[in-house]
Design an enzyme around this catalytic site. Structure first.
Site, PDB file in Angstrom:
ATOM      1  CG  ASP A  35      10.023  50.206  18.593  1.00 28.08           C
ATOM      2  OD1 ASP A  35      11.098  50.811  18.794  1.00 28.08           O
ATOM      3  OD2 ASP A  35       9.951  49.021  18.224  1.00 28.08           O
ATOM      4  CB  ALA A  36       5.011  53.367  21.714  1.00 29.90           C
ATOM      5  CD  GLU A  37       8.938  57.916  23.979  1.00 29.34           C
ATOM      6  OE1 GLU A  37       8.957  58.886  24.731  1.00 29.34           O
ATOM      7  OE2 GLU A  37       9.867  57.078  23.921  1.00 29.34           O
ATOM      8  CE1 TYR A  38      11.191  57.352  13.576  1.00 24.84           C
ATOM      9  CE2 TYR A  38       9.433  55.858  12.892  1.00 24.84           C
ATOM     10  CZ  TYR A  38      10.471  56.715  12.573  1.00 24.84           C
ATOM     11  OH  TYR A  38      10.779  56.952  11.267  1.00 24.84           O
ATOM     12  CG  ASP A  39       5.241  53.238  15.740  1.00 24.86           C
ATOM     13  OD1 ASP A  39       6.137  53.402  14.886  1.00 24.86           O
ATOM     14  OD2 ASP A  39       4.985  52.141  16.264  1.00 24.86           O
ATOM     15  CB  SER A  84      32.853  40.021  -7.340  1.00 28.34           C
ATOM     16  OG  SER A  84      33.413  39.188  -8.315  1.00 28.34           O
ATOM     17  CD  GLU A 115      35.249  47.760   4.276  1.00 25.40           C
ATOM     18  OE1 GLU A 115      34.453  47.118   3.560  1.00 25.40           O
ATOM     19  OE2 GLU A 115      35.739  48.834   3.936  1.00 25.40           O
ATOM     20  CE  LYS A 117      33.352  38.171  -0.128  1.00 21.59           C
ATOM     21  NZ  LYS A 117      32.035  37.573  -0.290  1.00 21.59           N
ATOM     22  CG  ASP A 119      26.976  35.160   2.862  1.00 21.13           C
ATOM     23  OD1 ASP A 119      27.069  35.502   1.667  1.00 21.13           O
ATOM     24  OD2 ASP A 119      26.912  33.990   3.238  1.00 21.13           O
ATOM     25  NE  ARG A 138      28.010  41.445  -8.358  1.00 18.72           N
ATOM     26  CZ  ARG A 138      29.099  40.805  -8.775  1.00 18.72           C
ATOM     27  NH1 ARG A 138      30.245  41.433  -8.824  1.00 18.72           N
ATOM     28  NH2 ARG A 138      29.045  39.551  -9.100  1.00 18.72           N
ATOM     29  CD  GLU A 172      27.211  42.435   0.329  1.00 15.53           C
ATOM     30  OE1 GLU A 172      27.724  43.276  -0.431  1.00 15.53           O
ATOM     31  OE2 GLU A 172      27.219  41.213   0.103  1.00 15.53           O
ATOM     32  CE1 TYR A 222      26.206  47.133   9.620  1.00 16.54           C
ATOM     33  CE2 TYR A 222      24.650  45.637   8.580  1.00 16.54           C
ATOM     34  CZ  TYR A 222      25.202  46.193   9.716  1.00 16.54           C
ATOM     35  OH  TYR A 222      24.750  45.809  10.949  1.00 16.54           O
ATOM     36  CE  LYS A 312      34.197  33.050  -0.304  1.00 16.08           C
ATOM     37  NZ  LYS A 312      33.057  33.398  -0.938  1.00 16.08           N
ATOM     38  CB  CYS A 404       0.364   8.298  15.167  1.00 15.97           C
ATOM     39  SG  CYS A 404       1.500   8.840  16.454  1.00 15.97           S
ATOM     40  CB  CYS A 407      -0.562   6.387  19.528  1.00 15.20           C
ATOM     41  SG  CYS A 407      -1.384   7.415  18.301  1.00 15.20           S
ATOM     42  CB  CYS A 422      -0.840  11.990  15.859  1.00 16.92           C
ATOM     43  SG  CYS A 422      -1.648  10.857  17.000  1.00 16.92           S
ATOM     44  CB  CYS A 427      -0.799  10.244  20.534  1.00 17.43           C
ATOM     45  SG  CYS A 427       0.856   9.873  19.930  1.00 17.43           S
TER      46      CYS A 427
HETATM   47  S1  IVH Z   1      34.089  45.492  -1.774  1.00 13.99           S
HETATM   48  C1  IVH Z   1      35.506  45.821  -6.180  1.00 13.99           C
HETATM   49  N1  IVH Z   1      33.447  45.177   0.796  1.00 13.99           N
HETATM   50  O1  IVH Z   1      31.504  40.547  -1.493  1.00 13.99           O
HETATM   51  C2  IVH Z   1      35.131  45.680  -4.763  1.00 13.99           C
HETATM   52  N2  IVH Z   1      32.459  43.747  -0.818  1.00 13.99           N
HETATM   53  O2  IVH Z   1      33.298  39.449  -4.107  1.00 13.99           O
HETATM   54  C3  IVH Z   1      33.863  45.033  -4.516  1.00 13.99           C
HETATM   55  N3  IVH Z   1      30.886  42.122   0.135  1.00 13.99           N
HETATM   56  O3  IVH Z   1      30.255  41.662  -4.546  1.00 13.99           O
HETATM   57  C4  IVH Z   1      33.320  44.833  -3.193  1.00 13.99           C
HETATM   58  N4  IVH Z   1      31.091  42.758   2.229  1.00 13.99           N
HETATM   59  O4  IVH Z   1      28.679  41.712  -2.505  1.00 13.99           O
HETATM   60  C5  IVH Z   1      33.278  44.759  -0.485  1.00 13.99           C
HETATM   61  N5  IVH Z   1      32.934  45.013   3.068  1.00 13.99           N
HETATM   62  C6  IVH Z   1      32.775  44.601   1.803  1.00 13.99           C
HETATM   63  C7  IVH Z   1      31.901  43.544   1.487  1.00 13.99           C
HETATM   64  C8  IVH Z   1      31.775  43.135   0.161  1.00 13.99           C
HETATM   65  C9  IVH Z   1      30.498  41.921   1.395  1.00 13.99           C
HETATM   66  C10 IVH Z   1      30.442  41.326  -1.042  1.00 13.99           C
HETATM   67  C11 IVH Z   1      29.987  42.142  -2.207  1.00 13.99           C
HETATM   68  C12 IVH Z   1      30.921  41.806  -3.347  1.00 13.99           C
HETATM   69  C13 IVH Z   1      31.547  40.533  -2.885  1.00 13.99           C
HETATM   70  C14 IVH Z   1      32.996  40.500  -3.311  1.00 13.99           C
END
Ligand code: IVH
Length: 663
Positions: A35-39, A84, A115, A117, A119, A138, A172, A222, A312, A404, A407, A422, A427
């Site tokens: 990091d130091a070199e980058y900075d 979605s 892939e 999902k 969060d 979105r 995401e 990502y 899910k 407290c 005590c 406290c 105590c």
């Molecule tokens: S594809 C029409 N790929 O999950 C396709 N979504 O309900 C839309 N999410 O709104 C999304 N990882 O926020 C896709 N590898 C992934 C994802 C991903 C997370 C989220 C995204 C989307 C929701 C899908």
């Protein structure tokens, strides 16, 4: 930078070097410089740009955080709807999806791309003429909010790309668990409301009006779609992801082409079992039909694509009842309310207690005893109460005790703090926790001095101050419950040995608020003795690396207290190490490298390995991150090894560590 180059050439080559290292660090998790070199390189570029303002461009690596805070966000339309996904909540629902896809494709061959999902929240980023132009949340799927300035602060989003045509990347935005935990810990210390989970904090951080705040939040991006004119750029999803990688985007390596449903199910199971050791939260797996032409034929319902589904995982939440709220007293005297829950299993772990942090948090939740709540394990192993779902019929409101609970002494809530404390330094709860901290392994390492012994020592009045540890005798100990002659001797030997430990451990052991292991080392190295530390004023303390006004004030306050000064005098009289010499190890074989130890090494104890690494100038850290140089793994290495593999951190065994030490 050699002479003879024009400022323009110097600036451009520095930018190229910096972009490469940004990409290695943030997109590939494979840094090549510190990091130091980058900075230092970044500073060099900043100076050149300052001297040549006409050469400054918006896509320079120096321009990530710019722009003044705004009043609000402007809306803009998406290039094509950002919809979605439909969910499959179990294997049967996934089988239904697979059957529909096979029927609609009438026996044709196809593959699923699986892939994780993530969060977080989805975002679209547009590029043109080789640089990032616009980022949109979105929103309602048709229209999003412009968060361009904020998105520019996310280092895994390239500001410039080798492709000069117009394209759009969707993906995401997430907050990694480590960043989330750190953020909440800082907020707790500052008395600010806590974020419930990494997704909420990612969403909140992306929508900050001041980009500087977003920049400090360590968000990550990502990428999972590459679009031109609102449609996939290349004929297969997997090809688009390869192209995104080549353009410098971060694409999750945890993904796989699956020939059929069985392979998809295998992927789903594999990552479900790894869920706890991933550095970010996932809530399932997304499966997409790989070929875009097949996607097009499958088409969309009014709400969702027919060519993709979100499987899910079981929620890491559960409902239960808060049976009681009581208050614990920590070693700094802070009163922490704790919820006692009707035991409930949350993704395989039985949860029966959860910290409520402070009274503001209870007010924010609107929580009372008897209420039914949602508890969640998220981004954190420690469960937390997320919200009240139903008020109890005979709910009992919680109030902070006026004295407290241990005590009976007075409690105060210092201005600017969220915690009640406290004030009684004697105590029993404070004392017990102070002694436990002092004796713990990473502090004075007194073997055998655990809860059972410390409770008795304090309750029987044998220890009234940490310094009393040094006047204990084997006879006194042998008379206590669960203490034989042998174990008493062992504790006494541990106490004697602790006197030889270096000063930073003693400083850490004093329990000065905000002074932990690494600050204690900095202070010992800067000041050289416990007397100098006791006498240093705030400006002097602040000249120490890593010590800001908050720590300086805390140290000062600690030593202004006569009880603490007396404690130090008694520890000095007991013969503990009270001076410290900074050892220059910058020339050591491991200088500048950070190691994480995990599992049991064949011949070396962990402390021994740590001491060897430190003696050679290396650092030992407790958790694996991108900054870790090596993970040293032995038998039964756990999640740290998984995380190392995940982040691409090289792994050494004991023999390889020894070889490095000798190099
Ligand atoms: S594809 C029409 N790929 O999950 C396709 N979504 O309900 C839309 N999410 O709104 C999304 N990882 O926020 C896709 N590898 C992934 C994802 C991903 C997370 C989220 C995204 C989307 C929701 C899908």
């Amino acid at each position: 930078m050699g002479p003879g180059k024009s400022p323009q050439e110097q600036i451009e080559s520095l930018r190229a070097v910096l972009r490469r290292h940004e990409h290695l660090y943030y997109a590939l998790d494979r840094p090549e410089i510190s990091d130091a070199e980058y900075d230092a390189l970044l500073r060099e570029l900043q100076q050149l740009e300052a001297a040549n303002p006409s050469l400054l461009t918006a896509d320079s690596p120096t321009q990530r955080v710019g722009g003044a805070p705004r009043e609000g966000f402007v809306k803009a339309r998406h290039s094509s709807a950002m919809l979605s996904l439909d969910n499959a909540l179990n294997e049967d629902e996934l089988r239904d999806f697979d059957r529909r896809v096979r029927e609609l494709l009438a026996g044709e061959e196809f593959r699923y791309f699986a892939e994780l999902k993530l969060d977080g929240l989805s975002m679209a980023v547009r590029y043109n003429a080789g640089s990032m132009q616009l980022a949109l949340t979105r929103g309602d799927g048709e229209e999003g909010e412009e968060v361009t300035e904020n998105a520019r602060t996310i280092r895994s989003i390239p500001l410039s790309t080798p492709d000069a045509t117009a394209f759009e990347v969707r993906g995401e935005v997430i907050m990694p668990n480590a960043a989330f935990q750190k953020l909440n810990a800082d907020r707790e210390e500052e008395g600010l409301p806590l974020y419930a989970n990494p997704r909420n904090s990612a969403a909140g951080s992306l929508r900050m009006l001041d980009p500087k705040v977003t920049a400090a939040r360590q968000l990550d991006f990502y990428a999972y779609f590459l679009l031109v004119d609102g449609a996939p750029a290349l004929p297969a999803h997997s090809e688009n992801l390869d192209r995104l990688r080549a353009l410098g985007f971060k694409v999750n390596p945890a993904c796989r082409l699956c020939a059929d449903l069985d392979e998809l199910l295998a992927f789903i199971r594999e990552y479900e079992s790894q869920r706890d050791s991933l550095p970010y939260e996932i809530d399932g797996v997304v499966a997409k039909v790989d070929r875009v032409e097949q996607q097009t034929r499958l088409g969309w319902t009014s709400k969702f694509p027919r060519w993709a589904i979100a499987f899910k995982y079981a929620a890491r939440q559960a409902e239960t009842v808060v049976e009681k709220i009581d208050v614990q007293v920590g070693r700094t005297g802070a009163l922490t309310p704790v919820a006692h829950l009707r035991p409930v299993v949350v993704s395989g772990v039985t949860v029966s207690r959860s910290t409520l942090h402070n009274e503001d948090e209870i007010a924010r939740l609107g929580l009372a005893e008897g209420d039914t709540v949602v508890v969640e394990r998220s981004g954190d192993v420690i469960p937390k109460v997320v919200r009240v779902v139903k008020q109890g019929e005979d709910r009992r409101l919680f109030t902070m005790p006026v004295e407290c609970p241990v005590c009976g002494g007075a409690v105060i809530r210092p201005e600017s703090e969220v915690a009640w404390r406290c004030v009684n330094v004697n105590c029993a709860a404070r004392l017990k926790n102070s002694v436990l901290h002092f004796a713990s392994r990473s502090v004075m390492d007194i073997t055998g001095m655990g809860d059972v012994l410390v409770d008795q020592l304090v309750d029987k009045g044998l220890v009234k101050s940490v310094a009393d540890i040094y006047s204990l005798t084997a006879e006194q100990l042998a008379g206590l419950d669960r203490m034989g002659d042998k174990s008493a001797e062992r504790v006494i030997a541990g106490i004697a040995k602790s006197k030889t430990l270096p000063l930073p451990r003693l400083i850490n052991g004093l329990g000065i608020p905000f002074v932990g292991e690494s600050t204690a080392v900095d202070l010992a190295e800067a000041l050289g003795s416990i007397d100098a530390l006791r006498d240093a004023d705030e400006p002097t303390l602040q000249t120490t690396e890593g010590v800001g006004p908050k720590v300086a004030q805390s140290v000062r306050r600690f030593f202004e207290d006569a009880n603490n000064r007396e404690l130090v005098e008694r520890l000095k009289a007991a013969g503990l190490m009270i001076t410290h010499q900074k050892v220059d190890r910058s020339g050591g074989a491991l200088a500048g490298l950070t190691f994480v130890l995990t599992g049991t090494l064949p011949t070396m104890g962990r402390d021994e390995a740590k001491a060897l690494i430190e003696a050679a100038g290396g650092k030992v850290s407790g958790s694996v991150s991108k900054k870790t140089s090596y993970v040293v793994a032995g038998e039964e290495a756990g999640s740290k090894l998984d995380k190392a593999k995940d982040l691409g951190v090289p792994v050494l065994d004991e023999a390889a560590l020894l070889a490095k030490l000798q190099s």
